[in-house]
Design a protein around this motif. Sequence first.
Motif, PDB file in Angstrom:
ATOM      1  N   ASP A  23      26.892  38.483  36.242  1.00  0.00           N
ATOM      2  CA  ASP A  23      28.102  37.695  36.469  1.00  0.00           C
ATOM      3  C   ASP A  23      28.902  38.350  37.583  1.00  0.00           C
ATOM      4  OD1 ASP A  23      27.707  35.730  34.512  1.00  0.00           O
ATOM      5  OD2 ASP A  23      28.555  36.997  32.942  1.00  0.00           O
ATOM      6  N   VAL A  24      29.458  37.525  38.442  1.00  0.00           N
ATOM      7  CA  VAL A  24      30.281  38.009  39.552  1.00  0.00           C
ATOM      8  C   VAL A  24      31.718  37.606  39.273  1.00  0.00           C
ATOM      9  CG1 VAL A  24      30.689  37.885  42.031  1.00  0.00           C
ATOM     10  CG2 VAL A  24      28.355  37.727  41.146  1.00  0.00           C
ATOM     11  N   ASN A  25      32.614  38.584  39.259  1.00  0.00           N
ATOM     12  CA  ASN A  25      34.031  38.344  39.013  1.00  0.00           C
ATOM     13  C   ASN A  25      34.852  38.944  40.142  1.00  0.00           C
ATOM     14  OD1 ASN A  25      33.750  37.190  36.272  1.00  0.00           O
ATOM     15  ND2 ASN A  25      32.943  39.217  35.806  1.00  0.00           N
ATOM     16  N   VAL A  26      35.992  38.334  40.407  1.00  0.00           N
ATOM     17  CA  VAL A  26      36.914  38.871  41.399  1.00  0.00           C
ATOM     18  C   VAL A  26      38.095  39.450  40.643  1.00  0.00           C
ATOM     19  CG1 VAL A  26      38.431  38.317  43.333  1.00  0.00           C
ATOM     20  CG2 VAL A  26      36.216  37.166  43.112  1.00  0.00           C
ATOM     21  N   VAL A  27      38.353  40.732  40.873  1.00  0.00           N
ATOM     22  CA  VAL A  27      39.480  41.417  40.242  1.00  0.00           C
ATOM     23  C   VAL A  27      40.339  41.981  41.370  1.00  0.00           C
ATOM     24  CG1 VAL A  27      40.166  43.270  38.688  1.00  0.00           C
ATOM     25  CG2 VAL A  27      38.046  42.016  38.246  1.00  0.00           C
ATOM     26  N   LYS A  30      38.719  43.198  44.622  1.00  0.00           N
ATOM     27  CA  LYS A  30      37.383  43.737  44.374  1.00  0.00           C
ATOM     28  C   LYS A  30      36.441  42.677  43.810  1.00  0.00           C
ATOM     29  CE  LYS A  30      39.037  48.365  43.408  1.00  0.00           C
ATOM     30  NZ  LYS A  30      39.070  49.465  42.452  1.00  0.00           N
ATOM     31  N   ILE A  31      35.180  42.834  44.112  1.00  0.00           N
ATOM     32  CA  ILE A  31      34.123  42.019  43.505  1.00  0.00           C
ATOM     33  C   ILE A  31      33.457  42.891  42.454  1.00  0.00           C
ATOM     34  CG2 ILE A  31      31.927  40.848  43.870  1.00  0.00           C
ATOM     35  CD1 ILE A  31      32.854  40.358  46.756  1.00  0.00           C
ATOM     36  N   VAL A  32      33.405  42.392  41.212  1.00  0.00           N
ATOM     37  CA  VAL A  32      32.842  43.170  40.105  1.00  0.00           C
ATOM     38  C   VAL A  32      31.594  42.461  39.590  1.00  0.00           C
ATOM     39  CG1 VAL A  32      33.292  44.099  37.799  1.00  0.00           C
ATOM     40  CG2 VAL A  32      35.141  43.988  39.480  1.00  0.00           C
ATOM     41  N   LEU A  33      30.487  43.177  39.532  1.00  0.00           N
ATOM     42  CA  LEU A  33      29.241  42.655  38.965  1.00  0.00           C
ATOM     43  C   LEU A  33      29.110  43.170  37.544  1.00  0.00           C
ATOM     44  CD1 LEU A  33      26.797  43.329  41.942  1.00  0.00           C
ATOM     45  CD2 LEU A  33      27.917  41.183  41.354  1.00  0.00           C
ATOM     46  N   GLU A  34      28.824  42.267  36.600  1.00  0.00           N
ATOM     47  CA  GLU A  34      28.650  42.662  35.204  1.00  0.00           C
ATOM     48  C   GLU A  34      27.398  42.017  34.648  1.00  0.00           C
ATOM     49  OE1 GLU A  34      33.056  43.274  33.408  1.00  0.00           O
ATOM     50  OE2 GLU A  34      32.482  41.181  33.767  1.00  0.00           O
ATOM     51  N   ARG A  36      25.251  39.856  32.424  1.00  0.00           N
ATOM     52  CA  ARG A  36      25.557  38.593  31.753  1.00  0.00           C
ATOM     53  C   ARG A  36      25.258  38.742  30.272  1.00  0.00           C
ATOM     54  NH1 ARG A  36      23.357  33.443  34.553  1.00  0.00           N
ATOM     55  NH2 ARG A  36      25.102  33.987  35.871  1.00  0.00           N
TER      56      ARG A  36
END
Length: 79
Positions: A23-27, A30-34, A36
Amino acid sequence: MGRVYLPKDVRHALSIASDEPLDVNVVGEKIVLERRSKSVAEGARGIFKLKKRVGNVDAEIHKQSVRAAARELREIRRR
């Protein structure tokens, strides 16, 4: 949908398979990969095994429902 390639040493360090979806999230900035999280369906995949191949699922469900109803009626009559 896009693709991001992680270097092999990064994937190995985190035990991430090359085909594992992330999953790609924007915080903030920053771009955070987690990893799934698995859905309920994915977690249950392969648990149920059929004894025979079912061609028409609706007909099979109907047939099984009729059998179950008949069993219940026989049980009620016995009481």
